[in-house]
Design a protein around this motif. Structure first.
Motif, PDB file in Angstrom:
ATOM      1  N   GLN A  89      44.351  41.381  48.043  1.00 27.17           N
ATOM      2  CA  GLN A  89      43.826  42.721  48.294  1.00 27.17           C
ATOM      3  C   GLN A  89      42.442  42.858  47.677  1.00 27.17           C
ATOM      4  O   GLN A  89      42.090  42.175  46.717  1.00 27.17           O
ATOM      5  CB  GLN A  89      44.772  43.766  47.679  1.00 27.17           C
ATOM      6  CG  GLN A  89      46.093  43.906  48.415  1.00 27.17           C
ATOM      7  CD  GLN A  89      46.903  45.092  47.929  1.00 27.17           C
ATOM      8  OE1 GLN A  89      46.806  45.479  46.768  1.00 27.17           O
ATOM      9  NE2 GLN A  89      47.695  45.676  48.809  1.00 27.17           N
ATOM     10  N   ARG A  90      41.665  43.743  48.233  1.00 25.03           N
ATOM     11  CA  ARG A  90      40.351  44.028  47.684  1.00 25.03           C
ATOM     12  C   ARG A  90      40.519  44.649  46.301  1.00 25.03           C
ATOM     13  O   ARG A  90      41.377  45.513  46.080  1.00 25.03           O
ATOM     14  CB  ARG A  90      39.601  44.979  48.600  1.00 25.03           C
ATOM     15  CG  ARG A  90      38.139  45.149  48.302  1.00 25.03           C
ATOM     16  CD  ARG A  90      37.489  46.003  49.389  1.00 25.03           C
ATOM     17  NE  ARG A  90      37.468  45.309  50.663  1.00 25.03           N
ATOM     18  CZ  ARG A  90      37.292  45.933  51.832  1.00 25.03           C
ATOM     19  NH1 ARG A  90      37.148  47.246  51.872  1.00 25.03           N
ATOM     20  NH2 ARG A  90      37.252  45.233  52.950  1.00 25.03           N
ATOM     21  N   GLU A  91      39.688  44.197  45.352  1.00 27.40           N
ATOM     22  CA  GLU A  91      39.783  44.703  43.998  1.00 27.40           C
ATOM     23  C   GLU A  91      38.412  45.138  43.491  1.00 27.40           C
ATOM     24  O   GLU A  91      37.386  44.584  43.874  1.00 27.40           O
ATOM     25  CB  GLU A  91      40.346  43.619  43.062  1.00 27.40           C
ATOM     26  CG  GLU A  91      39.492  42.381  42.953  1.00 27.40           C
ATOM     27  CD  GLU A  91      39.954  41.430  41.875  1.00 27.40           C
ATOM     28  OE1 GLU A  91      40.766  41.810  41.018  1.00 27.40           O
ATOM     29  OE2 GLU A  91      39.473  40.270  41.890  1.00 27.40           O
ATOM     30  N   LEU A  92      38.419  46.099  42.610  1.00 26.39           N
ATOM     31  CA  LEU A  92      37.190  46.553  41.976  1.00 26.39           C
ATOM     32  C   LEU A  92      36.869  45.621  40.810  1.00 26.39           C
ATOM     33  O   LEU A  92      37.720  45.406  39.941  1.00 26.39           O
ATOM     34  CB  LEU A  92      37.348  47.981  41.476  1.00 26.39           C
ATOM     35  CG  LEU A  92      36.164  48.576  40.709  1.00 26.39           C
ATOM     36  CD1 LEU A  92      34.995  48.818  41.650  1.00 26.39           C
ATOM     37  CD2 LEU A  92      36.573  49.888  40.033  1.00 26.39           C
ATOM     38  N   VAL A  93      35.659  45.072  40.776  1.00 22.94           N
ATOM     39  CA  VAL A  93      35.298  44.193  39.667  1.00 22.94           C
ATOM     40  C   VAL A  93      34.311  44.834  38.703  1.00 22.94           C
ATOM     41  O   VAL A  93      34.273  44.459  37.528  1.00 22.94           O
ATOM     42  CB  VAL A  93      34.736  42.841  40.161  1.00 22.94           C
ATOM     43  CG1 VAL A  93      35.795  42.080  40.928  1.00 22.94           C
ATOM     44  CG2 VAL A  93      33.504  43.028  41.029  1.00 22.94           C
ATOM     45  N   ALA A  94      33.511  45.777  39.174  1.00 20.98           N
ATOM     46  CA  ALA A  94      32.538  46.424  38.290  1.00 20.98           C
ATOM     47  C   ALA A  94      32.183  47.785  38.848  1.00 20.98           C
ATOM     48  O   ALA A  94      32.076  47.952  40.059  1.00 20.98           O
ATOM     49  CB  ALA A  94      31.283  45.571  38.156  1.00 20.98           C
ATOM     50  N   TYR A 133      34.175  47.136  33.701  1.00 22.27           N
ATOM     51  CA  TYR A 133      34.412  45.855  34.349  1.00 22.27           C
ATOM     52  C   TYR A 133      35.892  45.491  34.331  1.00 22.27           C
ATOM     53  O   TYR A 133      36.624  45.846  33.411  1.00 22.27           O
ATOM     54  CB  TYR A 133      33.631  44.749  33.629  1.00 22.27           C
ATOM     55  CG  TYR A 133      32.145  44.976  33.614  1.00 22.27           C
ATOM     56  CD1 TYR A 133      31.530  45.642  32.561  1.00 22.27           C
ATOM     57  CD2 TYR A 133      31.346  44.529  34.672  1.00 22.27           C
ATOM     58  CE1 TYR A 133      30.162  45.872  32.557  1.00 22.27           C
ATOM     59  CE2 TYR A 133      29.984  44.746  34.674  1.00 22.27           C
ATOM     60  CZ  TYR A 133      29.396  45.424  33.621  1.00 22.27           C
ATOM     61  OH  TYR A 133      28.046  45.644  33.623  1.00 22.27           O
ATOM     62  N   ALA A 134      36.285  44.739  35.352  1.00 18.05           N
ATOM     63  CA  ALA A 134      37.611  44.148  35.327  1.00 18.05           C
ATOM     64  C   ALA A 134      37.653  43.097  34.214  1.00 18.05           C
ATOM     65  O   ALA A 134      36.633  42.460  33.917  1.00 18.05           O
ATOM     66  CB  ALA A 134      37.912  43.492  36.670  1.00 18.05           C
ATOM     67  N   ASP A 135      38.813  42.916  33.615  1.00 18.55           N
ATOM     68  CA  ASP A 135      38.933  41.960  32.525  1.00 18.55           C
ATOM     69  C   ASP A 135      38.505  40.554  32.948  1.00 18.55           C
ATOM     70  O   ASP A 135      37.962  39.796  32.147  1.00 18.55           O
ATOM     71  CB  ASP A 135      40.380  41.930  32.022  1.00 18.55           C
ATOM     72  CG  ASP A 135      40.745  43.172  31.237  1.00 18.55           C
ATOM     73  OD1 ASP A 135      41.950  43.421  31.050  1.00 18.55           O
ATOM     74  OD2 ASP A 135      39.824  43.916  30.808  1.00 18.55           O
ATOM     75  N   SER A 136      38.736  40.223  34.209  1.00 22.04           N
ATOM     76  CA  SER A 136      38.459  38.868  34.688  1.00 22.04           C
ATOM     77  C   SER A 136      36.965  38.546  34.725  1.00 22.04           C
ATOM     78  O   SER A 136      36.594  37.368  34.772  1.00 22.04           O
ATOM     79  CB  SER A 136      39.065  38.664  36.080  1.00 22.04           C
ATOM     80  OG  SER A 136      38.549  39.617  36.991  1.00 22.04           O
ATOM     81  N   ARG A 146      30.725  38.292  31.777  1.00 23.26           N
ATOM     82  CA  ARG A 146      30.044  37.362  32.696  1.00 23.26           C
ATOM     83  C   ARG A 146      29.248  38.087  33.768  1.00 23.26           C
ATOM     84  O   ARG A 146      28.209  37.601  34.209  1.00 23.26           O
ATOM     85  CB  ARG A 146      31.068  36.444  33.366  1.00 23.26           C
ATOM     86  CG  ARG A 146      31.890  35.618  32.409  1.00 23.26           C
ATOM     87  CD  ARG A 146      32.758  34.597  33.158  1.00 23.26           C
ATOM     88  NE  ARG A 146      33.738  35.234  34.025  1.00 23.26           N
ATOM     89  CZ  ARG A 146      33.803  35.043  35.358  1.00 23.26           C
ATOM     90  NH1 ARG A 146      32.939  34.236  35.948  1.00 23.26           N
ATOM     91  NH2 ARG A 146      34.743  35.647  36.080  1.00 23.26           N
ATOM     92  N   PHE A 147      29.713  39.238  34.196  1.00 20.31           N
ATOM     93  CA  PHE A 147      29.058  40.012  35.257  1.00 20.31           C
ATOM     94  C   PHE A 147      28.392  41.247  34.665  1.00 20.31           C
ATOM     95  O   PHE A 147      28.895  41.845  33.707  1.00 20.31           O
ATOM     96  CB  PHE A 147      30.069  40.463  36.304  1.00 20.31           C
ATOM     97  CG  PHE A 147      30.639  39.376  37.177  1.00 20.31           C
ATOM     98  CD1 PHE A 147      30.442  38.032  36.911  1.00 20.31           C
ATOM     99  CD2 PHE A 147      31.389  39.711  38.300  1.00 20.31           C
ATOM    100  CE1 PHE A 147      30.973  37.043  37.712  1.00 20.31           C
ATOM    101  CE2 PHE A 147      31.937  38.737  39.123  1.00 20.31           C
ATOM    102  CZ  PHE A 147      31.728  37.394  38.816  1.00 20.31           C
ATOM    103  N   THR A 148      27.273  41.644  35.271  1.00 27.31           N
ATOM    104  CA  THR A 148      26.570  42.854  34.856  1.00 27.31           C
ATOM    105  C   THR A 148      26.179  43.657  36.091  1.00 27.31           C
ATOM    106  O   THR A 148      25.498  43.141  36.973  1.00 27.31           O
ATOM    107  CB  THR A 148      25.305  42.530  34.048  1.00 27.31           C
ATOM    108  OG1 THR A 148      25.647  41.747  32.907  1.00 27.31           O
ATOM    109  CG2 THR A 148      24.625  43.815  33.590  1.00 27.31           C
ATOM    110  N   ILE A 149      26.615  44.904  36.127  1.00 22.53           N
ATOM    111  CA  ILE A 149      26.255  45.789  37.231  1.00 22.53           C
ATOM    112  C   ILE A 149      25.112  46.695  36.792  1.00 22.53           C
ATOM    113  O   ILE A 149      25.044  47.116  35.627  1.00 22.53           O
ATOM    114  CB  ILE A 149      27.479  46.621  37.688  1.00 22.53           C
ATOM    115  CG1 ILE A 149      27.157  47.425  38.956  1.00 22.53           C
ATOM    116  CG2 ILE A 149      27.990  47.530  36.570  1.00 22.53           C
ATOM    117  CD1 ILE A 149      28.376  48.111  39.571  1.00 22.53           C
TER     118      ILE A 149
END
Length: 114
Positions: A44-49, A59-62, A66-69
């Motif tokens: 399923q589509r998930e929100l990451v940031a 941010y999602a824990d995963s 590592r990611f920056t919005i």
């Protein structure tokens, strides 16, 4: 009607980086919370940031660390800087408001593979 146009995806090796961009049309951008979502095959589509209109991020824990919005309200654009990419980050990435609205954009494919 708001439109979202995502770009910046591609093939990258594990540990590499990519920067995604999303241009949003319509006057809602400056007042809307925005988010980057992803959908891997069979999931399923998930929100990451997410980022609020004031720049507060979550941010999602995963992907945390590592990611920056980020967003540029003057350009109606939201970005996702992705570092230390992993094979499990492989997915089609979409941007949308929070909560999301239809229609979704076409997304941009990110493939992390050696």
């Amino acid at each position: 009607q708001v439109q979202f146009v995502e770009s910046g995806g591609g093939l990258v090796q594990p540990g590499g980086s990519l920067r995604l961009s999303c241009a949003a049309s319509g006057s809602i951008f400056s007042i809307a919370a925005m988010g980057w979502y992803r959908q891997a095959p069979g999931t399923q589509r998930e929100l990451v940031a997410g980022i609020s209109r004031y720049g507060i991020t979550n941010y999602a824990d995963s992907v945390k660390g590592r990611f920056t919005i980020s967003r540029d309200n003057a350009k109606s654009t939201v970005y996702l800087q992705m570092n230390s990419l992993k094979p499990e980050d492989t997915a089609v990435y979409y941007c949308n408001s929070r909560p999301s609205m239809n229609p979704w954009g076409q997304g941009t494919l990110v493939t992390v593979s050696s």
